[in-house]
Design a protein around this motif. Structure first.
Motif, PDB file in Angstrom:
ATOM      1  N   VAL A   5       0.846  -1.201   0.000  1.00 46.74           N
ATOM      2  CA  VAL A   5       0.000   0.000   0.000  1.00 46.74           C
ATOM      3  C   VAL A   5       0.874   1.242   0.000  1.00 46.74           C
ATOM      4  CG1 VAL A   5      -1.920   1.174   1.141  1.00 46.74           C
ATOM      5  CG2 VAL A   5      -1.529  -1.243   1.588  1.00 46.74           C
ATOM      6  N   LEU A   6       0.585   2.174  -0.885  1.00 48.39           N
ATOM      7  CA  LEU A   6       1.243   3.482  -0.848  1.00 48.39           C
ATOM      8  C   LEU A   6       0.366   4.420  -0.025  1.00 48.39           C
ATOM      9  CD1 LEU A   6       2.896   2.143  -3.005  1.00 48.39           C
ATOM     10  CD2 LEU A   6       2.635   4.155  -4.463  1.00 48.39           C
ATOM     11  N   SER A   7       0.982   5.134   0.903  1.00 47.80           N
ATOM     12  CA  SER A   7       0.164   5.916   1.838  1.00 47.80           C
ATOM     13  C   SER A   7       0.806   7.237   2.235  1.00 47.80           C
ATOM     14  CB  SER A   7      -0.069   5.080   3.109  1.00 47.80           C
ATOM     15  OG  SER A   7      -0.753   5.833   4.090  1.00 47.80           O
ATOM     16  N   GLY A   8      -0.050   8.243   2.373  1.00 46.77           N
ATOM     17  CA  GLY A   8       0.329   9.466   3.079  1.00 46.77           C
ATOM     18  C   GLY A   8      -0.049   9.275   4.544  1.00 46.77           C
ATOM     19  N   GLY A   9      -0.599  10.322   5.146  1.00 50.64           N
ATOM     20  CA  GLY A   9      -0.934  10.265   6.568  1.00 50.64           C
ATOM     21  C   GLY A   9      -2.355   9.792   6.806  1.00 50.64           C
ATOM     22  N   VAL A  10      -3.241  10.747   7.060  1.00 51.31           N
ATOM     23  CA  VAL A  10      -4.565  10.431   7.593  1.00 51.31           C
ATOM     24  C   VAL A  10      -5.425   9.551   6.662  1.00 51.31           C
ATOM     25  CG1 VAL A  10      -6.750  11.466   8.303  1.00 51.31           C
ATOM     26  CG2 VAL A  10      -4.592  12.451   9.095  1.00 51.31           C
ATOM     27  N   GLY A  11      -5.546   9.954   5.396  1.00 51.54           N
ATOM     28  CA  GLY A  11      -6.394   9.192   4.461  1.00 51.54           C
ATOM     29  C   GLY A  11      -5.846   7.788   4.260  1.00 51.54           C
ATOM     30  N   GLY A  12      -4.546   7.717   4.039  1.00 57.80           N
ATOM     31  CA  GLY A  12      -3.893   6.426   3.836  1.00 57.80           C
ATOM     32  C   GLY A  12      -4.020   5.539   5.059  1.00 57.80           C
ATOM     33  N   ALA A  13      -3.863   6.132   6.246  1.00 60.51           N
ATOM     34  CA  ALA A  13      -3.909   5.350   7.485  1.00 60.51           C
ATOM     35  C   ALA A  13      -5.307   4.776   7.713  1.00 60.51           C
ATOM     36  CB  ALA A  13      -3.478   6.213   8.675  1.00 60.51           C
ATOM     37  N   ARG A  14      -6.334   5.546   7.363  1.00 59.07           N
ATOM     38  CA  ARG A  14      -7.710   5.027   7.502  1.00 59.07           C
ATOM     39  C   ARG A  14      -7.910   3.811   6.605  1.00 59.07           C
ATOM     40  NH1 ARG A  14     -10.847  10.838   7.545  1.00 59.07           N
ATOM     41  NH2 ARG A  14     -10.307  11.287   9.701  1.00 59.07           N
ATOM     42  N   PHE A  15      -7.383   3.918   5.400  1.00 59.99           N
ATOM     43  CA  PHE A  15      -7.505   2.808   4.461  1.00 59.99           C
ATOM     44  C   PHE A  15      -6.754   1.580   4.988  1.00 59.99           C
ATOM     45  CE2 PHE A  15      -5.793   0.530   0.734  1.00 59.99           C
ATOM     46  CZ  PHE A  15      -6.983   0.139   0.142  1.00 59.99           C
ATOM     47  N   VAL A  16      -5.562   1.801   5.514  1.00 59.16           N
ATOM     48  CA  VAL A  16      -4.766   0.693   6.057  1.00 59.16           C
ATOM     49  C   VAL A  16      -5.516   0.023   7.209  1.00 59.16           C
ATOM     50  CG1 VAL A  16      -2.639   0.100   7.312  1.00 59.16           C
ATOM     51  CG2 VAL A  16      -2.536   1.602   5.301  1.00 59.16           C
ATOM     52  N   GLN A  17      -6.144   0.820   8.064  1.00 57.54           N
ATOM     53  CA  GLN A  17      -6.938   0.232   9.152  1.00 57.54           C
ATOM     54  C   GLN A  17      -8.022  -0.692   8.602  1.00 57.54           C
ATOM     55  OE1 GLN A  17      -8.044   4.006  11.222  1.00 57.54           O
ATOM     56  NE2 GLN A  17      -7.703   2.758  13.052  1.00 57.54           N
ATOM     57  N   ILE A 189      -1.321  -4.240  -5.489  1.00 56.25           N
ATOM     58  CA  ILE A 189      -0.731  -2.952  -5.139  1.00 56.25           C
ATOM     59  C   ILE A 189      -1.897  -2.000  -4.931  1.00 56.25           C
ATOM     60  CG2 ILE A 189       0.723  -1.053  -5.959  1.00 56.25           C
ATOM     61  CD1 ILE A 189       2.068  -3.286  -7.818  1.00 56.25           C
ATOM     62  N   ALA A 190      -1.912  -1.292  -3.812  1.00 59.35           N
ATOM     63  CA  ALA A 190      -3.007  -0.357  -3.534  1.00 59.35           C
ATOM     64  C   ALA A 190      -2.422   1.024  -3.284  1.00 59.35           C
ATOM     65  CB  ALA A 190      -3.812  -0.817  -2.321  1.00 59.35           C
ATOM     66  N   ILE A 191      -3.053   2.025  -3.866  1.00 60.32           N
ATOM     67  CA  ILE A 191      -2.692   3.412  -3.581  1.00 60.32           C
ATOM     68  C   ILE A 191      -3.831   3.979  -2.755  1.00 60.32           C
ATOM     69  CG2 ILE A 191      -2.195   5.689  -4.551  1.00 60.32           C
ATOM     70  CD1 ILE A 191      -1.010   4.331  -7.010  1.00 60.32           C
ATOM     71  N   GLY A 192      -3.550   4.326  -1.519  1.00 60.38           N
ATOM     72  CA  GLY A 192      -4.586   4.779  -0.594  1.00 60.38           C
ATOM     73  C   GLY A 192      -5.201   6.098  -1.024  1.00 60.38           C
ATOM     74  N   ALA A 291     -16.538  -0.264  10.088  1.00 57.33           N
ATOM     75  CA  ALA A 291     -17.282  -0.937   9.018  1.00 57.33           C
ATOM     76  C   ALA A 291     -17.060  -0.238   7.677  1.00 57.33           C
ATOM     77  CB  ALA A 291     -18.767  -0.969   9.362  1.00 57.33           C
ATOM     78  N   SER A 292     -17.084   1.106   7.679  1.00 55.96           N
ATOM     79  CA  SER A 292     -16.920   1.803   6.400  1.00 55.96           C
ATOM     80  C   SER A 292     -15.470   1.705   5.907  1.00 55.96           C
ATOM     81  CB  SER A 292     -17.378   3.260   6.503  1.00 55.96           C
ATOM     82  OG  SER A 292     -16.740   3.931   7.571  1.00 55.96           O
ATOM     83  N   ARG A 293     -14.516   1.696   6.839  1.00 55.17           N
ATOM     84  CA  ARG A 293     -13.110   1.522   6.421  1.00 55.17           C
ATOM     85  C   ARG A 293     -12.918   0.157   5.779  1.00 55.17           C
ATOM     86  NH1 ARG A 293     -11.925   4.280  11.566  1.00 55.17           N
ATOM     87  NH2 ARG A 293     -11.788   2.249  12.564  1.00 55.17           N
ATOM     88  N   ARG A 294     -13.511  -0.848   6.396  1.00 56.48           N
ATOM     89  CA  ARG A 294     -13.376  -2.198   5.868  1.00 56.48           C
ATOM     90  C   ARG A 294     -14.034  -2.326   4.487  1.00 56.48           C
ATOM     91  NH1 ARG A 294     -14.160  -7.952   8.861  1.00 56.48           N
ATOM     92  NH2 ARG A 294     -14.044  -9.175   6.962  1.00 56.48           N
ATOM     93  N   ARG A 295     -15.169  -1.644   4.325  1.00 53.51           N
ATOM     94  CA  ARG A 295     -15.863  -1.717   3.034  1.00 53.51           C
ATOM     95  C   ARG A 295     -14.987  -1.174   1.907  1.00 53.51           C
ATOM     96  NH1 ARG A 295     -20.250   1.096   4.063  1.00 53.51           N
ATOM     97  NH2 ARG A 295     -19.171   2.926   3.257  1.00 53.51           N
TER      98      ARG A 295
END
Ligand code: GDP
Ligand code: CA
Length: 308
Positions: A5-17, A189-192, A291-295
């Motif tokens: 996963v490619l990630s920045g801070g907040v948005g990427g971290a939510r996706f990773v969660q 490969i995921a880009i958050g 739930a929404s992060r997982r979706r």
């Protein structure tokens, strides 16, 4: 499954969660932006790496939206009293992490090794890797001249409109150990849903990383950070308008030419026509709870499965 996963801070971290709820955490490698890094009081601040550590490690202050939970500000107040510049704020507990990082860097331990050690301490099971251990810094061209990323983002509250971005040091930066290997070994490969210009851009500016993604043999899926053409938070919408010519999913996709096979975007975005070879996946992408992060993570996994 193995996911890079490619990630920045907040948005990427939510996706990773979300991803951590959907797949086995030990298969996930997060490649974090370091273009935002800066020196404050001689300390090395790595905001996106730390947002990931704090968020995934359960240490994030979710109400404030940045920094560490349970924070106090005694050191900052004392520094202010003595005439220090304190526009870049570090709370007392956050300062503790930075003291440990400074000491380790001075001993010669690379940022990637320090990050791995801190992640273990926080009980984090995913691998979090800075994109590079080398110096790479984002500069932002504005009508008021070129500003360092944090001067623009924090001190100037990202108000001056951005005319361009530059990644100082990207020409010579090498991917951190494990980054290229994680991309090569990934099933996906995921880009958050991070800012394409200042969060993902600096990662892709490292030639080895860009090339590893470009020459992939597995699906690559990006998630749009815009909902109905608006950023959930921050300047991504204004930047897309100024630098990509619009705020639709197609403009987000244009930031990742040749690097993605599908784009997950919000169903509020309509009349979407993505470039050839980029499959459109519309879903609800606002991540407000587990739930929404997982979706959103599952939509990305399903998109990849359909492409395989
Ligand atoms: P930063 O480094 O902390 O600025 O974080 P990122 O670049 O990783 O993320 C910032 C982007 O995340 C912003 O452009 C937001 O629009 C986007 N974002 C934040 N929360 C969400 C969300 O719940 N859904 C989507 N789709 N994007 C989000
Ligand atoms: Ca950032």
């Amino acid at each position: 499954v193995r996911v890079a996963v490619l990630s920045g801070g907040v948005g990427g971290a939510r996706f990773v969660q979300g991803l951590l709820d959907a797949v086995e955490p030990s298969g996930v490698t997060v490649i974090a932006n370091v273009g935002d890094d800066l020196e404050v009081y001689g300390l090395h601040v790595s905001p996106d790496v730390d947002t990931l550590l704090y968020t995934v490690g359960g240490e994030a202050d979710l109400e404030r939206g940045w920094g560490r939970r349970g924070e106090t500000w005694r050191a900052r107040d004392a520094a202010t009293q003595l005439g220090a510049e304190t526009w870049f704020q570090l709370g007392d507990r956050d300062l503790g992490l930075h003291l440990a990082r400074r000491e380790a860097l001075d001993r010669g331990e690379p940022l990637s090794a320090i990050t791995a050690r801190f992640a273990r301490t926080f009980g984090i099971e995913v691998r979090i890797l800075p994109a590079t251990d080398d110096r790479l810094r984002t500069w932002v061209a504005t009508g008021e001249g070129e500003l360092s990323f944090q001067e623009w983002f924090v001190l100037r509250r990202h108000e001056p409109e951005v005319q361009g971005v530059r990644f100082d040091g990207a020409d010579t930066a090498q991917a951190a150990p494990g980054v290229v290997e994680a991309i090569a070994a990934a099933d996906l490969i995921a880009i958050g849903p991070s800012n394409p210009f200042v969060s993902i851009g600096p990662i892709l500016a490292v030639e080895e990383i860009r090339e590893a993604i470009r020459s992939r043999r597995v699906p690559s899926v990006a998630v749009s950070p815009l909902i109905g053409g608006k950023a959930v938070k921050g300047p991504a919408d204004r930047m897309l308008k100024n630098l990509a010519g619009g705020t639709g999913p197609e403009h987000v996709a244009s930031c990742y030419q040749g690097l993605i096979d599908a784009l997950v975007y919000d169903e509020a975005d309509r009349d979407v026509s993505l470039p050839d070879g980029v499959r459109p996946i519309a879903t609800s992408t606002l991540m407000t709870d587990a739930a929404s992060r997982r979706r959103v993570a599952e939509a990305s996994l399903e998109a990849a499965a359909a492409l395989r």
